[in-house]
Design a protein around this motif. Structure first.
Motif, short mmCIF file in Angstrom:
data_model
loop_
_atom_site.label_atom_id
_atom_site.label_comp_id
_atom_site.label_asym_id
_atom_site.label_seq_id
_atom_site.Cartn_x
_atom_site.Cartn_y
_atom_site.Cartn_z
N CYS A 220 -43.43 -27.82 31.68
CA CYS A 220 -42.43 -27.78 30.55
C CYS A 220 -41.52 -29.07 31.05
N VAL A 228 -39.43 -27.36 26.68
CA VAL A 228 -39.80 -28.20 25.85
C VAL A 228 -41.37 -28.54 26.35
N ASP A 230 -44.14 -30.85 26.10
CA ASP A 230 -44.58 -32.32 25.80
C ASP A 230 -46.19 -32.18 25.71
N ASN A 249 -37.97 -24.82 19.71
CA ASN A 249 -37.45 -25.63 20.44
C ASN A 249 -38.73 -26.06 21.46
N GLY A 252 -40.44 -29.65 19.98
CA GLY A 252 -39.47 -30.59 19.47
C GLY A 252 -40.02 -32.04 19.83
#
Length: 310
Positions: A220, A228, A230, A249, A252
């Motif tokens: 993360c 987050v 990605d 969250n 995001g």
């Protein structure tokens, strides 16, 4: 000391020539080499030049050594030990994405967000991928004291301490994993620690037939104290990717790829995974999963509006 030797060598040879006052002195004036060496004696002139060059090189090395020692002396060793390297500030993701190619900001984005968790290539380029959260999405875990309802216990070693986690599976999780694994690549992407999450996943998929890959907290991105997920560096086409997560969250960076789900705690009548399985059954008609997610969101909003009107 060396520099004085280099300076005196040609002076001494000139004085010797002046004492002689012979034809050798007159010949030296026609020679291209300074220092009163006859033009006919080439080996002697070469040896003088070699000696001068050697002295100059030796002098240069000694000067470098002296300045190196001075630099080490003037730099406190304690500061080197205590300060170390300066930690660079994190580059915000939004700032990096709009940076011009080749700029310093774009270089920082590459260094800061260069993916170290890229997944292995897909067997089929047309296969779609579902990233699934673990806690409050597939299961709910609680530490001591034990809750009233739980399906199994895992005992990870965290920070040198053995802890008990009582895990309750979300209703329909086994059926859900079996169904989607037949048509999709299933990747568990959790912000939980590997020591804990790996034990839970071993119980959900003991043979490894349903879950293709596992990603933990170290995969993360930590932004402002939040983890987050990605998806841009996972080696997957974002048109063929969906992330299921109860925490806004977490998605995001790619909200258009996110399939929100209500968090699960202990509701044994929960039916969210059943609705999600039906959604994925109809996703084969879409080339871009983001379009399917958008339409699902519109339908959910319409159903919610109907319930409010009724």
């Amino acid at each position: 000391m060396v520099s004085r030797i280099v300076k005196r060598t040609p002076i001494k040879s000139i004085r010797d020539c002046r004492r002689v006052g012979s034809r050798a002195h007159s010949r030296t004036r026609r020679s291209p080499i300074k220092g009163c060496v006859p033009t006919s004696s080439a080996p002697a002139s070469s040896s003088v030049l070699a000696s001068i060059n050697k002295s100059l090189r030796s002098c240069r090395r000694r000067i470098i050594k002296v300045f190196s020692k001075l630099a080490r002396i003037t730099t406190p060793k304690s500061s080197l030990r205590k300060k170390g390297f300066k930690i660079l500030n994190k580059l915000p993701y939004e700032e990096a994405t709009v940076a011009a190619p080749g700029s310093l900001a774009s270089t920082c984005k590459f260094l800061a967000f260069e993916d170290v968790s890229a997944l292995p290539p897909l067997d089929s380029p047309t296969r779609k991928t579902i990233f699934l959260d673990l806690d409050e999405t597939l299961v709910h875990s609680k530490s001591d004291p034990p809750p009233e309802n739980f399906d199994f216990i895992v005992r990870p070693m965290i920070n040198g301490e053995r802890l008990n986690f009582y895990v309750l599976k979300r209703p329909g999780v086994d059926r859900f994993l079996r169904a989607i694994s037949q048509s999709f690549e299933v990747v568990i992407f959790t912000a939980g620690l590997k020591e804990y999450a790996s034990l839970v996943l071993d119980r959900l998929d003991p043979t490894g037939a349903m879950i293709s890959h596992r990603l933990y907290r170290d995969s993360c991105r930590e932004m402002e104290g939040k983890f987050v997920k990605d998806l841009s560096g996972m080696g997957r086409d974002l048109r063929r990717v969906v992330l299921v997560d109860d925490n806004p969250n977490a998605y995001g960076f790619q909200p258009e790829n996110a399939m929100p789900i209500a968090p699960f705690i202990d509701d044994l009548k929960d039916a969210e995974l059943g609705k999600l399985a039906k959604f994925f059954e109809g996703c084969e008609e879409f080339d871009d999963m983001r379009e399917a997610v958008r339409l699902y969101g519109l339908l959910e909003d319409e159903d919610h509006c109907k319930l409010v009107v009724q």
